[in-house]
Design a protein around this motif. Structure first.
Motif, mmCIF file in Angstrom:
data_model
loop_
_atom_site.group_PDB
_atom_site.id
_atom_site.type_symbol
_atom_site.label_atom_id
_atom_site.label_comp_id
_atom_site.label_asym_id
_atom_site.label_seq_id
_atom_site.Cartn_x
_atom_site.Cartn_y
_atom_site.Cartn_z
ATOM 1 N N GLY A 63 39.202 -2.085 4.231
ATOM 2 C CA GLY A 63 38.968 -3.378 3.431
ATOM 3 C C GLY A 63 40.116 -4.244 4.237
ATOM 4 O O GLY A 63 39.837 -5.515 4.138
ATOM 5 N N SER A 64 41.285 -3.799 4.360
ATOM 6 C CA SER A 64 42.095 -4.715 5.019
ATOM 7 C C SER A 64 43.194 -3.799 5.451
ATOM 8 O O SER A 64 43.582 -2.607 4.867
ATOM 9 C CB SER A 64 42.930 -5.602 4.135
ATOM 10 N N PHE A 65 44.467 -4.214 6.271
ATOM 11 C CA PHE A 65 45.556 -3.646 6.880
ATOM 12 C C PHE A 65 46.514 -3.004 5.678
ATOM 13 O O PHE A 65 46.817 -2.116 5.538
ATOM 14 C CB PHE A 65 46.191 -4.152 7.658
ATOM 15 N N ASP A 66 46.725 -4.198 4.731
ATOM 16 C CA ASP A 66 47.446 -3.984 3.783
ATOM 17 C C ASP A 66 47.288 -3.043 2.776
ATOM 18 O O ASP A 66 47.685 -2.270 2.304
ATOM 19 C CB ASP A 66 47.743 -5.339 3.000
ATOM 20 N N ARG A 103 50.297 -3.371 13.056
ATOM 21 C CA ARG A 103 50.296 -4.750 12.193
ATOM 22 C C ARG A 103 50.186 -5.798 13.619
ATOM 23 O O ARG A 103 49.334 -6.761 13.216
ATOM 24 C CB ARG A 103 51.385 -5.192 11.245
ATOM 25 N N THR A 154 40.414 -2.407 8.725
ATOM 26 C CA THR A 154 39.617 -3.546 8.070
ATOM 27 C C THR A 154 38.471 -2.825 7.714
ATOM 28 O O THR A 154 37.845 -2.919 6.477
ATOM 29 C CB THR A 154 39.112 -4.663 8.618
ATOM 30 N N PRO A 187 36.031 -6.234 13.664
ATOM 31 C CA PRO A 187 37.207 -5.819 12.759
ATOM 32 C C PRO A 187 37.935 -4.550 13.107
ATOM 33 O O PRO A 187 37.383 -3.886 13.837
ATOM 34 C CB PRO A 187 36.490 -5.621 11.515
ATOM 35 N N TRP A 232 45.442 -0.288 3.511
ATOM 36 C CA TRP A 232 45.449 1.032 4.499
ATOM 37 C C TRP A 232 47.063 1.251 3.952
ATOM 38 O O TRP A 232 47.410 2.611 3.779
ATOM 39 C CB TRP A 232 45.408 0.905 5.599
ATOM 40 N N GLU A 280 46.976 -5.559 14.984
ATOM 41 C CA GLU A 280 45.954 -6.071 14.086
ATOM 42 C C GLU A 280 45.929 -7.718 14.353
ATOM 43 O O GLU A 280 44.912 -8.492 14.398
ATOM 44 C CB GLU A 280 46.404 -5.760 12.533
ATOM 45 N N HIS A 281 47.093 -8.231 14.050
ATOM 46 C CA HIS A 281 47.599 -9.798 14.385
ATOM 47 C C HIS A 281 46.904 -10.308 15.645
ATOM 48 O O HIS A 281 46.341 -11.519 15.699
ATOM 49 C CB HIS A 281 48.664 -10.108 14.113
#
Length: 77
Positions: free
Chosen positions: A30-33, A62, A26, A22, A35, A65-66
């Motif tokens: 917990g997630s990029f969004d 992003r 993350t 991760p 943050w 991340e992807h």
């Protein structure tokens, strides 16, 4: 029977090592969004972060991340 258990543990370690790691976002948020929502947007609204710069920074992060750049960096360590 002990040989089978040892083989199962070895296979599990190999499978765990192959899983993508991760990203720091993350792990910490917990997630990029999450943050972006909890750190970036309030920073932009308060004026601590520049809106134009952060749009580019968030887009680049992003993409990392992807495409799994974080996993590749962790492998190199």
């Amino acid at each position: 029977m002990a040989c089978i258990r040892a083989l199962q543990r070895r296979i599990k370690r190999i499978e765990e090592a192959e899983k993508p790691k991760p990203s720091p976002f993350t792990v910490m948020f917990g997630s990029f969004d999450a943050w972006v929502e909890h750190e970036v947007l309030p920073g932009i609204e308060s004026g601590a972060l520049d809106r134009r710069d952060m749009v580019a920074v968030v887009a680049a992060l992003r993409n990392w991340e992807h495409d799994g750049t974080w996993s590749a960096v962790q492998v190199m360590r």
